[in-house]
Each structure stands twice: as structure tokens, then as C-alpha cells.
Enzyme design. Sequence first.
Site, mmCIF file in Angstrom:
data_model
loop_
_atom_site.group_PDB
_atom_site.id
_atom_site.type_symbol
_atom_site.label_atom_id
_atom_site.label_comp_id
_atom_site.label_asym_id
_atom_site.label_seq_id
_atom_site.Cartn_x
_atom_site.Cartn_y
_atom_site.Cartn_z
ATOM 1 C CE LYS A 1 0.069 -0.540 5.176
ATOM 2 N NZ LYS A 1 -1.067 -0.727 6.134
ATOM 3 C CE1 TYR B 1 13.649 31.917 5.062
ATOM 4 C CE2 TYR B 1 13.592 29.481 4.321
ATOM 5 C CZ TYR B 1 13.358 30.575 3.871
ATOM 6 O OH TYR B 1 12.900 30.483 2.954
HETATM 7 C C1 LIG Z 1 0.190 -2.202 6.456
HETATM 8 C C2 LIG Z 1 -0.802 -3.223 7.248
HETATM 9 C C3 LIG Z 1 -0.251 -3.949 7.465
HETATM 10 C C4 LIG Z 1 1.954 -4.118 7.038
HETATM 11 O O1 LIG Z 1 2.064 -3.799 8.451
HETATM 12 P P1 LIG Z 1 3.753 -3.683 8.572
HETATM 13 O O2 LIG Z 1 3.276 -3.095 10.212
HETATM 14 O O3 LIG Z 1 4.078 -2.448 7.898
HETATM 15 O O4 LIG Z 1 4.907 -4.575 8.488
HETATM 16 C C5 LIG Z 1 -0.791 -5.420 7.708
HETATM 17 N N1 LIG Z 1 -1.956 -5.843 7.987
HETATM 18 C C6 LIG Z 1 -2.819 -4.240 8.171
HETATM 19 C C7 LIG Z 1 -4.118 -4.863 7.931
HETATM 20 C C8 LIG Z 1 -2.425 -3.391 6.952
HETATM 21 O O5 LIG Z 1 -3.006 -2.119 7.424
#
Ligand SMILES: *Cc1c(COP(=O)(O)O)cnc(C)c1O
Length: 357
Positions: free
Chosen positions: A34, A253
Site C-alpha cells: 500500500k 531561517y
Molecule cells: C499496513 C498493514 C500491515 C503491514 O504493517 P507493517 O507494520 O508495515 O508490517 C499489515 N496488516 C494490515 C491490516 C495493514 O493495514
Amino acid sequence: MRPTKAIIHRSAIQHNLEQIKKMAPQSRIMAVVKADAYGHGLVPIAKSLAAADALAVACIEEAIELRNGGVTTPIILLEGIFESNELPLVAQLDLQLVIHNQHQIDLLKANPTDKPIEVWLKVDTHMNRLGFAADSIAEVFESVQQLPSVSVLRLMTHFACADDVASSMTQQQLDLFKSVTAEFDVEKSAANSAAVLAWPETHFDWVRPGLMLYGYSPLLGKEGHEHKLLPAMTLESKLFEVKTVEKGESVGYGAHWRAEHKTTIGIVAIGYGDGYPRHVENDAPVWVNGRIVPIAGRVSMDMFAVNLGEDSKDSIGDRVVLWGPELPVERVALAANTIPYTLVCGVTARVKYHWSE
Ligand SMILES: *Cc1c(COP(=O)(O)O)cnc(C)c1O
């Protein structure tokens, strides 16, 4: 051309996938890609993950991009559908759905699909974000199993505190998940990266690693190399100005940082407009010519300063690494009071990407 680049090491991703297989040898792997594969590039990373059993994304837009890119691996939508008009595409693109509430069941009932789809029912084991209440899951399971639009049914949950090995919450969530799902002889999944690493009892039939695939540690106080993982991203730029400042002079800055001694300042061509965090502490680490030097003054949109020291031999054009094999992103995350997830996901479109082997 501006030298600000993200180099993505695809061989590191493949190495990390192999490591995960060794850590969870009984489980299949749903590789989480994702958010543009955590900022590493969705389609190129998915293609490097041909050896994964499935891919997981947050929404149908990401799944469409994968299918358009020629990716044929099974894909799971971790949050299922948001609107009913997604359902025909879910069936057509052969996507699996997570269903986490009655609203989604109602959408599925009201809009039967041409082809039955594979569904994961999400159990809320008190993370209290998404999922059916643990004590209702038996009833929900029976009702969803009867829907003509559903073929295979599976069960999953998600952990709130798996990154903290000292927390008792993961064990409590695991016990609850096991007790309410024991009667169902279907495939189950619970483990994110932290649970893959620290909680072997949670591996079940499918593990769902995200962050660790990219080589970073989700565990508090750890770095990816401590788990034999390789970082997949090098974020780098160059010095494009080098100058001497006298004792007492300010830099940047707000005239916020002042030189305690006469010193050499380098200006690096990267800033918060590229996704480098603005809220780093002064003296956050930066790699220049084989050593770590501190940031001096505030990060601006396109650049920031580093303190190269009075004896600096650095020049305009020298390579600077913001994170990568030379400098773990976990260390930068600590200095920015954040987690490695936000840093790698936050690299902006202005940065040029290169996918190496
Ligand atoms: C994003 C997600 C993961 C992966 O999590 P990590 O901490 O990056 O390994 C696993 N299960 C779900 C439902 C997620 O939303």
C-alpha cells in the site's frame, strides 16, 4: 539537474522476502505494498515480489494500478470497498476483500457479483479501529458464508502494540483471536512485520509484512540490519554550496542555530519539499564523505545546512546520503520524533526515482 534521488534496491526487497520466509516458514506471505509500496514505487516493487503468495493494498485504486501494470499475483484490499460501485471491478480484477463491518456486508448483499469473491473477515480484538466485535464473529461468519457472492472465507485480525515486545496487549489480542476463531477451520492471518519478528505464535497461515520487506525495523529501538534485513531505499543528494562561517554567526531561517566556533557549512539540495522532515532536531545525522555530520539550523523547502567542521575537506558536488545503507532511516526517524514509515512514505514526486537491480 538537481541531484536529489531515491535509489531503490530491488535485490534488497528480494533478500528481505527470503528472510521473512525463513522467519515464518509455515506461513504464506501477503506482501503489503500500500501507499506506493511505502514510497518505494508500487508496480516496480510488486514485480520484484513475484515470489510472494499475494499482495495487499489499501484501496482499489492501488489494485487497478497493479493490474494495469501487468501484475497477476492475488491482491487483497485491506479495507475492502468504500462504495458499492467498486464491486464489479473487484470481481473482474480478481481481487480479495477484507470485510470489517455490517455496512460492507449490506453492500455485497445488495450488489451480487458475476463471479464469487474471496473474503477475509476482520475481527476486532480490541485495537478498536476496524473489525467485527470478537464475540459476534461466529454469527457474522455464518451469515457471510451464505452469500452467493462469497467463495472462500478467511479470518484475520490486526495488532495494536506488536512493535513493543514488553507490552502484554499482543498476547491478549492473540488469545482472544484464537478463542473466537478456533471453531472455524479456515485460513487465518494476524501478523504485521513487528509480529513476524517478535511474536512467532501469531504467524498462522498467512503473515502480512509491510515495513520489514523494505528493510526497516518496526520494533522500538531496533534497526533493520539487526534482523538481517537490507534497506531498500537510498535517499541522496549533493552539497551545492560549501562556506566558512565565523563564531557566533547564525545559519538558516529564524537565525536559530549559531556557530560555536569558526566552522565549515555545507548546503545540501534537499528539504521538506522533497519529504525530508522539517521537524528534526538540530544535529540530526547526515552522511557526507564516509562520516556522520549534524544538521545546522532549520530545514527549508529545498535545502538545509550541515556542520562539516573546521577541518572539512568537502567540496561542492560531494555526495550526501539522507538515509540508506550508510545511515539507517530508523536513526533519522528518532531525530525527527517519528517512525521510519512516515519518512519513506513521505518522499515527494519532486525526487527522481531509480530502480536498480
Ligand atoms: C499496513 C498493514 C500491515 C503491514 O504493517 P507493517 O507494520 O508495515 O508490517 C499489515 N496488516 C494490515 C491490516 C495493514 O493495514
